[in-house]
Design a protein around this motif. Structure first.
Motif, mmCIF file in Angstrom:
data_model
loop_
_atom_site.group_PDB
_atom_site.id
_atom_site.type_symbol
_atom_site.label_atom_id
_atom_site.label_comp_id
_atom_site.label_asym_id
_atom_site.label_seq_id
_atom_site.Cartn_x
_atom_site.Cartn_y
_atom_site.Cartn_z
ATOM 1 N N ARG A 41 -9.212 -4.039 3.516
ATOM 2 C CA ARG A 41 -8.504 -4.128 2.488
ATOM 3 C C ARG A 41 -9.382 -4.071 1.026
ATOM 4 O O ARG A 41 -10.384 -4.088 1.010
ATOM 5 C CB ARG A 41 -7.870 -5.841 2.320
ATOM 6 C CG ARG A 41 -7.060 -5.994 3.647
ATOM 7 C CD ARG A 41 -6.756 -7.592 3.402
ATOM 8 N NE ARG A 41 -5.948 -8.014 4.730
ATOM 9 C CZ ARG A 41 -6.529 -8.285 6.058
ATOM 10 N NH1 ARG A 41 -8.097 -8.523 5.795
ATOM 11 N NH2 ARG A 41 -5.824 -8.766 6.693
ATOM 12 N N ALA A 80 1.330 8.529 2.134
ATOM 13 C CA ALA A 80 0.111 8.884 2.918
ATOM 14 C C ALA A 80 0.220 10.356 3.377
ATOM 15 O O ALA A 80 -0.885 11.216 3.149
ATOM 16 C CB ALA A 80 -0.257 7.865 3.723
ATOM 17 N N SER A 113 0.970 -1.172 -0.139
ATOM 18 C CA SER A 113 -0.142 -0.074 -0.117
ATOM 19 C C SER A 113 0.708 1.233 0.115
ATOM 20 O O SER A 113 2.050 1.263 -0.433
ATOM 21 C CB SER A 113 -0.821 -0.017 1.359
ATOM 22 O OG SER A 113 -2.051 0.915 1.017
ATOM 23 N N LYS A 123 -9.475 0.243 9.084
ATOM 24 C CA LYS A 123 -9.316 -0.019 7.693
ATOM 25 C C LYS A 123 -9.501 -1.165 7.269
ATOM 26 O O LYS A 123 -9.818 -2.398 8.011
ATOM 27 C CB LYS A 123 -7.569 0.457 7.417
ATOM 28 C CG LYS A 123 -6.772 -0.452 7.808
ATOM 29 C CD LYS A 123 -5.355 0.215 7.367
ATOM 30 C CE LYS A 123 -4.261 -1.008 8.031
ATOM 31 N NZ LYS A 123 -2.845 -0.412 7.717
ATOM 32 N N THR A 139 -4.819 4.487 4.248
ATOM 33 C CA THR A 139 -4.188 3.718 3.316
ATOM 34 C C THR A 139 -2.688 3.492 3.585
ATOM 35 O O THR A 139 -2.017 2.558 2.911
ATOM 36 C CB THR A 139 -4.315 4.610 1.827
ATOM 37 O OG1 THR A 139 -3.528 5.706 1.958
ATOM 38 C CG2 THR A 139 -5.647 4.540 1.565
ATOM 39 N N THR A 183 -4.159 -2.431 -1.771
ATOM 40 C CA THR A 183 -3.958 -1.311 -0.745
ATOM 41 C C THR A 183 -5.133 -1.668 0.367
ATOM 42 O O THR A 183 -5.701 -2.672 0.348
ATOM 43 C CB THR A 183 -4.130 -0.083 -1.691
ATOM 44 O OG1 THR A 183 -4.034 0.825 -0.704
ATOM 45 C CG2 THR A 183 -5.444 0.020 -2.102
ATOM 46 N N PHE A 184 -5.162 -0.444 1.213
ATOM 47 C CA PHE A 184 -6.074 -0.482 2.290
ATOM 48 C C PHE A 184 -7.087 0.781 1.531
ATOM 49 O O PHE A 184 -6.652 1.727 1.032
ATOM 50 C CB PHE A 184 -5.560 -0.121 3.413
ATOM 51 C CG PHE A 184 -4.591 -1.281 3.982
ATOM 52 C CD1 PHE A 184 -5.037 -2.379 4.296
ATOM 53 C CD2 PHE A 184 -3.275 -0.903 3.879
ATOM 54 C CE1 PHE A 184 -4.001 -3.424 4.820
ATOM 55 C CE2 PHE A 184 -2.231 -1.988 4.365
ATOM 56 C CZ PHE A 184 -2.535 -3.068 4.794
ATOM 57 N N LYS A 185 -8.210 0.706 2.501
ATOM 58 C CA LYS A 185 -8.988 1.908 2.381
ATOM 59 C C LYS A 185 -9.567 1.989 3.814
ATOM 60 O O LYS A 185 -9.815 1.159 4.385
ATOM 61 C CB LYS A 185 -10.141 1.667 1.173
ATOM 62 C CG LYS A 185 -11.025 0.350 1.573
ATOM 63 C CD LYS A 185 -12.246 0.254 0.426
ATOM 64 C CE LYS A 185 -13.127 -0.852 0.778
ATOM 65 N NZ LYS A 185 -14.399 -1.071 -0.182
ATOM 66 N N ALA A 209 -12.245 7.407 -1.419
ATOM 67 C CA ALA A 209 -12.544 6.514 -0.122
ATOM 68 C C ALA A 209 -14.009 6.422 0.270
ATOM 69 O O ALA A 209 -14.306 5.354 0.535
ATOM 70 C CB ALA A 209 -11.547 7.003 1.018
ATOM 71 N N ARG A 219 -2.886 5.564 -6.440
ATOM 72 C CA ARG A 219 -1.479 5.338 -6.571
ATOM 73 C C ARG A 219 -0.541 6.247 -7.273
ATOM 74 O O ARG A 219 0.499 6.825 -7.126
ATOM 75 C CB ARG A 219 -1.106 3.695 -6.929
ATOM 76 C CG ARG A 219 -1.100 2.584 -5.899
ATOM 77 C CD ARG A 219 -0.445 1.299 -6.493
ATOM 78 N NE ARG A 219 -0.535 0.335 -5.378
ATOM 79 C CZ ARG A 219 0.334 0.043 -4.625
ATOM 80 N NH1 ARG A 219 1.349 0.765 -4.501
ATOM 81 N NH2 ARG A 219 0.152 -0.792 -3.576
ATOM 82 N N SER A 240 -8.517 11.898 -3.779
ATOM 83 C CA SER A 240 -8.334 10.800 -3.023
ATOM 84 C C SER A 240 -9.306 10.709 -1.983
ATOM 85 O O SER A 240 -9.804 9.580 -1.638
ATOM 86 C CB SER A 240 -6.783 10.746 -2.567
ATOM 87 O OG SER A 240 -5.909 10.862 -3.447
#
Length: 476
Positions: free
Chosen positions: A113, A57, A51, A111, A281, A117-119, A370, A199, A366
């Motif tokens: 997956r 971040a 991520s 968070k 993230t 990545t993560f959200k 999310a 990304r 961004s």
């Protein structure tokens, strides 16, 4: 105006409450903030990062924070409230950085997956931490309108405003064609980046943010050096007018206070529920780490970047209220730089605003992404959102600056009130995580968190041994 009058006192009180409850985490853990920002994201078997790193971040959120609020917003605060407004911006930044810690720590904890990545973000910790899917949906919808529409249009508006202002200084009389041309270019550039996803936004942000921040700081230092004889006067005005009892008796003190607090919050976004959407993230070993990193972001935004704008204006115009018109936007800052450097100053500011406001558009994308993914995990919906946002960029480039600021001012208070109430309710969990982090640091260990460390917490999807396996050896 009613929202501001009713909402801001509540936000101030809750910010103070969180500062006390966290034991002034934003001051006690300042060294840890710099340490945590160096955490690297772990890599999978193919060598690809899982991520975003802590710094990536941070860069994405900084790209959204460092924008219109830092230049046009600060100029507006000084024009409305005078030099004393700067002091209250500083105070609000220090106070609300505790809120930034809490919201980003909670976003990390809850968070989820998504692909590689993560959200996460407020909508997610409202659903998972408070058990309210409906509350998360309401927040997500309001938030998408606030950042993907209002704030993005404001950033685009400021870019066009600054570039056309610089063109005027260079002798261009009719800037209509320039305005429409800029709108088209901004739409194309934004679309090429945001349709590709988070990304690509992160790659652009981590490269551009340090450059734009350094350019603006150097510009501010140049103004200060040229007008260094004004330093005692300027500092005296900032601190003296912040507590002007004559102004308080006349009712003007409230203007100073509100101008500094409102525009300061618009700039650093602490507690507004925006930053956690990207903070979630980051691939870190402990939720509190990214909370500390994002607290540092508040300091960078307000104590550094906003202060540069304040000094550029006040070192040139010690009486900015008399200098500016009723709603100066970015013009007051341009006037100050033009006074010092001639037309070159206006051009330099236009270039910097182009960078900071464009990266803010990417950061706002961004944030909105999310929340779009919270409503539906559809990749098609995400791309539709990206296309709509590029359309908002075009509209924002051509509307009146008064309309852009009015929309942003109201939506800011609504979303901030919503999030502040939520994170205050959930602050006990963030404080437990902070104590867990602090205990490991005190024992000389690298702080690592596993969901099994706090088995009473429900709906924790990540934080397994696999999730943090690349961050040194997990504890047992």
């Amino acid at each position: 105006m009613a929202w501001q009058l009713l909402g801001m006192p509540v936000i101030i009180l809750l910010g103070f409450y969180l500062t006390v409850r966290t034991g002034m985490v934003q001051i006690r853990h300042l060294p840890d903030m710099f340490r945590a920002i160096t955490d690297r994201a772990t890599r999978d078997d193919t060598g690809r990062t899982r991520s975003l790193s802590a710094f990536q971040a941070f860069a994405v959120t900084a790209s959204a924070r460092v924008g219109t609020g830092n230049i046009a917003g600060v100029a507006g605060a000084i024009a409305m409230g005078g030099p004393g407004a700067v002091f209250w911006m500083w105070i609000m930044a220090i106070l609300n950085s505790a809120a930034s810690f809490v919201e980003s720590t909670l976003a990390q904890l809850y968070k989820t997956r998504r692909f590689d990545t993560f959200k996460g973000g407020p909508a997610y910790y409202i659903e998972r931490g408070l058990g309210s899917r409906a509350g998360g949906i309401v927040f997500a919808v309001i938030f998408i309108f606030c950042f993907a529409l209002s704030f993005t249009s404001l950033q685009a508006n400021t870019i066009v405003d600054s570039v056309t202002g610089a063109a005027t200084e260079l002798g261009v009389e009719d800037t209509t064609a320039l305005t429409w041309g800029l709108a088209v270019v901004l739409v194309i550039l934004t679309g090429l980046i945001v349709i590709a996803g988070l990304r690509r936004v992160a790659r652009v942000a981590q490269n551009v943010v340090p450059v734009m921040a350094m350019l603006y700081i150097l510009l501010g230092l140049a103004v200060m050096i040229i007008h260094i004889d004004q330093l005692p006067t300027v500092m005296g005005l900032i601190f003296g007018e912040a507590f002007n009892f004559e102004a308080a008796a006349a009712g003007a003190f409230g203007t100073v206070l509100m101008a500094g607090i409102q525009r300061g919050m618009l700039s650093n976004e602490a507690g507004m529920g925006s930053v956690p959407n990207v903070a979630a993230t980051a691939d870190v070993s402990h939720p509190a780490k990214q909370g500390l990193v994002q607290s540092l972001g508040v300091y960078l935004d307000t104590l550094v970047i906003c202060s540069v704008t304040s000094f550029i204006i006040l070192f040139t115009y010690p009486d900015p209220v008399a200098t500016a018109d009723a709603n100066p936007g970015v013009e007051l800052t341009q006037m100050a730089l033009t006074s010092t450097f001639g037309a070159l100053g206006a051009v330099a500011l236009a270039v910097i605003i182009l960078l900071v406001s464009f990266t803010s558009i990417l950061g706002n994308y961004s944030y909105g992404e999310a929340n779009i993914l919270f409503l539906s995990d559809s990749e098609k919906l995400r791309k539709i959102y990206a296309v709509v946002l590029t359309g908002v960029v075009f509209v924002g480039s051509t509307i009146s600056v008064d309309i852009a600021w009015a929309i942003a001012g109201v939506t800011m208070v609504v979303i901030a009130l919503f999030n502040f109430v939520v994170i205050t309710e959930m602050s006990g969990t963030a404080i437990r995580l902070l104590k867990h982090y602090t205990a490991q640091r005190r024992d000389g260990k690298e702080p690592i968190f596993l969901a099994c460390d706090m088995p009473d917490l429900e709906n924790i999807e990540c934080w397994t041994t696999e999730d943090i396996s690349g961050h040194r050896q997990p504890h047992t």
